[in-house]
Enzyme design. Structure first.
Site, short mmCIF file in Angstrom:
data_model
loop_
_atom_site.label_atom_id
_atom_site.label_comp_id
_atom_site.label_asym_id
_atom_site.label_seq_id
_atom_site.Cartn_x
_atom_site.Cartn_y
_atom_site.Cartn_z
N GLY A 1 -7.07 -0.25 3.97
CA GLY A 1 -5.60 -0.15 4.01
C GLY A 1 -5.07 0.57 5.23
CG ASP B 1 0.26 1.23 14.99
OD1 ASP B 1 1.23 1.04 14.25
OD2 ASP B 1 -0.48 2.23 14.91
N GLY C 1 1.19 9.04 10.37
CA GLY C 1 1.00 8.92 8.92
C GLY C 1 1.44 10.19 8.20
CB THR D 1 -0.92 -0.01 1.24
OG1 THR D 1 -1.66 -1.22 1.25
CG2 THR D 1 -1.87 1.17 1.24
CE LYS E 1 1.51 4.62 14.15
NZ LYS E 1 0.11 4.44 13.71
CB VAL F 1 4.94 9.27 14.69
CG1 VAL F 1 3.99 9.84 15.75
CG2 VAL F 1 5.96 8.34 15.33
CB ILE G 1 0.18 14.41 10.98
CG1 ILE G 1 -1.24 13.89 10.78
CG2 ILE G 1 0.17 15.75 11.70
CD1 ILE G 1 -1.93 13.54 12.09
CD GLU H 1 0.62 -1.45 11.46
OE1 GLU H 1 1.74 -1.88 11.28
OE2 GLU H 1 0.24 -0.38 10.95
N1 HSE Z 1 -2.23 0.56 11.35
C1 HSE Z 1 -1.88 1.94 11.50
C2 HSE Z 1 -3.14 2.71 11.84
C3 HSE Z 1 -1.29 2.45 10.22
O1 HSE Z 1 -4.23 2.13 11.80
O2 HSE Z 1 -3.05 3.88 12.16
C4 HSE Z 1 -0.44 3.65 10.40
O3 HSE Z 1 0.63 3.44 11.25
#
Ligand code: HSE
Length: 445
Positions: A187, A201, A134, A13, A205, A132, A136, A190
């Site tokens: 998408g 997750d 995405g 992705t 971060k 961290v 931003i 994880e």
């Molecule tokens: N799996 C993560 C989320 C993707 O849902 O934010 C971005 O790190």
């Protein structure tokens, strides 16, 4: 150097998004940079899939070694995710004197320190903005924009999947499992979605944010972590009746004396936030990071925290930053970049983590109790023994055959004290099931 040559590891992705920007946005990037970034090689196990991109000028291989060892690759972008083999590939690329950009929060949270040392030895850089929040640019804001401040707190909605699930459960009364499937299809999730819903997750971060905020070493293993898997639609509704929304937050705060940070508080858990707090307005897959500094006061960074295009946006911004200091005819001037973790080498300390028992919070408790006389009295008497004062008590539907939910909001107490009281409450014969404990957080703005 008039161009920097990029090799990509992973065409999933995010990798596809990065390739799309590098192939389709080149003119704009060259105008901003004064140099060209060229995608020369990519590796993915699945080489046959049509990704809707023209790869005719890109070597595509199913072997990562073809990218990390390639003489014509200046910078390797790692988008495989997970700890291994990503760690080995990144270490190999650094050892060969190649810069690295990654979106891999698991890798940086667990192995970042050793990789930073290796990169410094080799005179190359590691970019990880996409790890961290995405798309931003919150790490850049913290590392550079807020560099004049002692950071006082970090609060983040850092997982798009969990925020998407909690929002849909609240708005549509949707079923947890169905919403998770939808997030995966979009998408966001994880490869292993337990990392999302169990808070891992977010903890990856938060560990990175906390170390960058307080000048400590990254200590992912020290983050207190709880996920959203025990939250029911009834909890979301009860919280709303009390004036709160439930969000999975990552929270980091410094503790110490005379402005010197001695301990770092790091915790990830579903959190009650006041309905009118800015962070409570962050819905769907959006992420937000609220950072407070002693001079700037409250700041907040908001945007898409997951998905192909937003995450690729952050990856390519890192590539561009590194490209700016690439000379092409001698060592690259990586010392002109801000240090990856915002402090010069040797200035980040091995700080202790505040034990969770010492964290002070207000709590939401959901007990499932037999609907009998005296039950609430026995529970409140235990709370009184522990000097835990109540702000609100609410009993939901009555159905005498089954356990009924009783919700309590407490005033502030330490986690250690609360857990001691909860052990006694759980032992009461009238209390069924494990007590659900949620923490409440209020904000200065
Ligand atoms: N799996 C993560 C989320 C993707 O849902 O934010 C971005 O790190």
């Amino acid at each position: 150097m008039s161009e920097i040559r990029v090799g990509l590891l992973g065409l999933g992705t995010i990798g596809t998004g990065v390739a799309r920007i590098l192939l389709e946005q080149q003119e704009l990037m060259t105008r901003r940079l004064g140099k060209t970034i060229r995608l020369v090689a990519a590796a993915d196990k699945d080489t046959g899939r049509d990704r809707g991109l023209d790869f005719s000028n890109v070597r595509i291989s199913d072997d990562a070694a073809d990218v990390v060892n390639a003489a014509d690759v200046d910078l390797v972008v790692e988008l495989i995710g997970g700890y291994e083999p990503a760690r080995t590939f990144v270490a190999t690329a650094l050892t060969h004197g190649k810069h690295v950009v990654t979106a891999n929060k698991a890798l940086i949270a667990k192995h970042g320190e050793e990789l930073f040392v290796l990169a410094a030895e080799k005179g190359v850089s590691i970019g990880f903005e996409a790890a961290v929040g995405g798309g931003i640019p919150c790490l850049k804001a913290l590392r550079e924009g807020l560099a004049a401040n002692a950071i006082e707190s970090v609060h983040g909605i850092l997982n798009g999947t969990c925020n998407f699930i909690l929002t849909k459960m609240e708005n549509e009364g949707a079923d947890y499992a169905d919403v998770l499937k939808e997030a995966q299809a979009l998408g966001y999730a994880e490869a292993d979605p337990t990392f999302d819903v169990e808070g891992v997750d977010t903890a990856h971060k938060l560990a990175i944010l906390a170390a960058m905020a307080f000048g400590s070493k990254i200590r992912f293993d020290q983050v207190f972590t709880e996920g959203i898997n025990r939250i029911s639609a009834a909890d979301i509704e009860a919280a709303a009746e009390l004036g709160y929304r439930i969000k999975l937050l990552g929270i980091a705060k410094p503790h110490g004396k005379h402005g010197i940070v001695e301990q770092v508080e790091m915790r990830v858990h579903p959190t009650l936030v006041p309905l009118d707090a800015q962070i409570a307005q962050v819905s769907d897959s959006y992420n937000a990071v609220q950072i407070s500094g002693d001079f700037v006061e409250h700041t907040m960074y908001f945007g898409r925290g997951a998905g192909e295009r937003p995450t690729a946006s952050a990856v390519v911004a890192d590539i561009m930053d590194i490209a700016r200091v690439c000379s092409g005819d001698g060592p690259d001037a990586v010392d002109k970049l801000a240090p990856p973790m915002g402090f010069v080498a040797g200035e980040r300390k091995e700080l202790e983590t505040l034990p969770i028992a010492d964290v002070a919070c207000e709590y939401y408790l959901r007990l499932m109790v037999k609907d009998q006389p005296g039950v609430i009295a026995s529970v409140t008497s235990i709370l009184a023994d522990h000097r835990i004062s109540l702000e609100a008590v609410m009993q939901k539907e009555r159905n005498s055959d089954q356990a009924v939910p009783v919700i309590m909001l407490t005033h502030e107490t330490s986690e250690g004290n609360l857990q001691a009281a909860i052990s006694r409450i759980t032992a009461l014969p009238s209390v069924e099931e494990e007590v659900l404990i949620l923490r409440k957080e209020t904000f200065g703005a």
